[in-house]
Design a protein around this motif. Sequence first.
Motif, short mmCIF file in Angstrom:
data_model
loop_
_atom_site.label_atom_id
_atom_site.label_comp_id
_atom_site.label_asym_id
_atom_site.label_seq_id
_atom_site.Cartn_x
_atom_site.Cartn_y
_atom_site.Cartn_z
N VAL A 159 23.89 -8.77 40.16
CA VAL A 159 25.46 -9.05 39.74
C VAL A 159 25.93 -9.87 40.61
N ALA A 160 26.04 -11.04 40.34
CA ALA A 160 26.40 -12.15 41.24
C ALA A 160 27.81 -12.34 41.45
N GLY A 161 28.74 -12.05 40.72
CA GLY A 161 30.10 -12.53 40.91
C GLY A 161 30.29 -13.87 40.54
N ASP A 162 30.96 -14.65 41.30
CA ASP A 162 30.91 -15.98 41.38
C ASP A 162 29.91 -16.68 42.45
N ALA A 163 29.09 -15.85 43.08
CA ALA A 163 28.24 -16.62 43.79
C ALA A 163 27.24 -17.51 43.23
N LEU A 164 27.14 -17.22 42.16
CA LEU A 164 26.32 -18.14 41.21
C LEU A 164 27.01 -18.44 39.85
N VAL A 165 26.72 -19.07 39.00
CA VAL A 165 27.29 -19.24 37.50
C VAL A 165 26.49 -19.48 36.59
N ALA A 166 26.73 -19.41 35.52
CA ALA A 166 25.79 -19.72 34.27
C ALA A 166 26.44 -20.37 33.02
N ASP A 167 27.63 -20.93 33.48
CA ASP A 167 28.42 -21.34 32.27
C ASP A 167 28.44 -22.93 32.31
N GLY A 168 27.41 -23.75 32.71
CA GLY A 168 27.66 -25.13 33.07
C GLY A 168 28.61 -25.55 34.02
N ASP A 169 28.80 -26.87 34.00
CA ASP A 169 29.85 -27.59 34.79
C ASP A 169 31.24 -27.49 34.36
N GLU A 170 32.12 -27.53 35.16
CA GLU A 170 33.55 -27.44 34.56
C GLU A 170 34.09 -28.75 34.86
N LYS A 188 30.83 -23.26 42.01
CA LYS A 188 31.23 -24.57 41.54
C LYS A 188 32.24 -25.00 42.93
N PRO A 189 31.77 -26.26 43.40
CA PRO A 189 32.61 -26.72 44.71
C PRO A 189 34.08 -26.79 44.67
N GLN A 190 34.66 -27.16 43.28
CA GLN A 190 35.89 -27.22 43.01
C GLN A 190 36.73 -26.02 43.29
N PHE A 191 36.01 -24.80 43.21
CA PHE A 191 36.65 -23.46 43.16
C PHE A 191 36.32 -22.83 44.65
N THR A 192 35.29 -23.31 45.44
CA THR A 192 34.83 -22.96 46.50
C THR A 192 35.16 -23.43 47.83
N PRO A 193 36.03 -22.63 48.52
CA PRO A 193 36.88 -23.15 49.60
C PRO A 193 35.77 -23.48 50.92
N ASP A 194 34.82 -22.76 51.04
CA ASP A 194 33.91 -22.90 52.19
C ASP A 194 32.65 -22.86 51.53
N MET A 195 32.13 -24.24 51.13
CA MET A 195 30.89 -24.40 50.58
C MET A 195 29.79 -24.16 51.48
N ASP A 196 29.87 -24.56 52.76
CA ASP A 196 28.92 -24.26 53.81
C ASP A 196 28.57 -22.76 53.80
N ARG A 197 29.39 -21.80 53.82
CA ARG A 197 29.13 -20.40 53.82
C ARG A 197 28.70 -19.92 52.37
N ALA A 198 29.12 -20.57 51.34
CA ALA A 198 28.70 -20.33 49.91
C ALA A 198 27.18 -20.61 49.82
N ILE A 199 26.77 -21.83 50.55
CA ILE A 199 25.29 -22.29 50.22
C ILE A 199 24.27 -21.06 51.32
N GLU A 200 25.23 -20.79 52.35
CA GLU A 200 24.09 -19.56 53.10
C GLU A 200 24.19 -18.31 52.39
N SER A 201 25.09 -18.10 51.43
CA SER A 201 25.27 -17.03 50.80
C SER A 201 24.02 -16.91 49.81
N VAL A 202 23.98 -18.17 49.00
CA VAL A 202 22.75 -18.45 48.16
C VAL A 202 21.47 -18.07 48.78
#
Length: 237
Positions: A159-170, A188-202
């Motif tokens: 259950v990914a929350g918003d760490a991953l999405v499946a609704d296409g681009d916005e 989604k980068p436009q809603f992700t303040p710290d993209m570097d940490r988000a990539i580590e989370s992926v």
Amino acid sequence: MQEDAGVHALPIAIEYGGREITITPTVVETERGLVLCDVGPDGAVDGLRTHLRSLGYELADVWLVVLTHHDGDHVGGLAELLEHVDAVVATHRDEAPYVSGERDPVKGDGDRYSPVDVDIELVDGVRISTLAGPMEVVATPGHAPGHVSLYFPTGNLLVAGDALVADGDEGTDGEHERSEREPLAGPKPQFTPDMDRAIESVGALAALEIDHTLCYHGGYVDQGSDRIREIREQLRE
């Protein structure tokens, strides 16, 4: 939609931010009652009630609410829900100040939802017993400071929350369009303040054995570890 025994997706179409979106809270059965993973924005409670009744439950059966993070489309309806249920509220310790009102949400224009006290502050690795096996808290910060995902190793379900999405681009106009890419994608980068940490989370999610994924935005996807590793490599380019 395929579901693991004891884990149910609750897709709700709702007005949020001046447009209609579909959100997907998740409910998990336990011996004690129901664990609700995310609530939705203000106005989502009626949709939750309808879904739970279709499963043979009532709102009052929810004993624990686990919040993946503090964004309004996940938490905005929590105060209303707690008017109907006596539930424990849990979120990562780095999210708790935003939910309780000690800090303003990271995203937004200053107009926030009603604050709610947090009863339990979660950390990475905490496990909650459910009828679907242990539900493990996985720290996946980046989209929010203390964002968490929830992993069910018994069924290899995330259950990914918003760490991953499946609704296409916005798009920049705020309208959702189905992506030409694989249905499972990174945050989604436009809603992700710290993209570097988000990539580590992926990357942290890619190390788990996942066969299928449930995204808050996009719902169930019959994809897992292989696709998540592809996403990690794409985000690193």
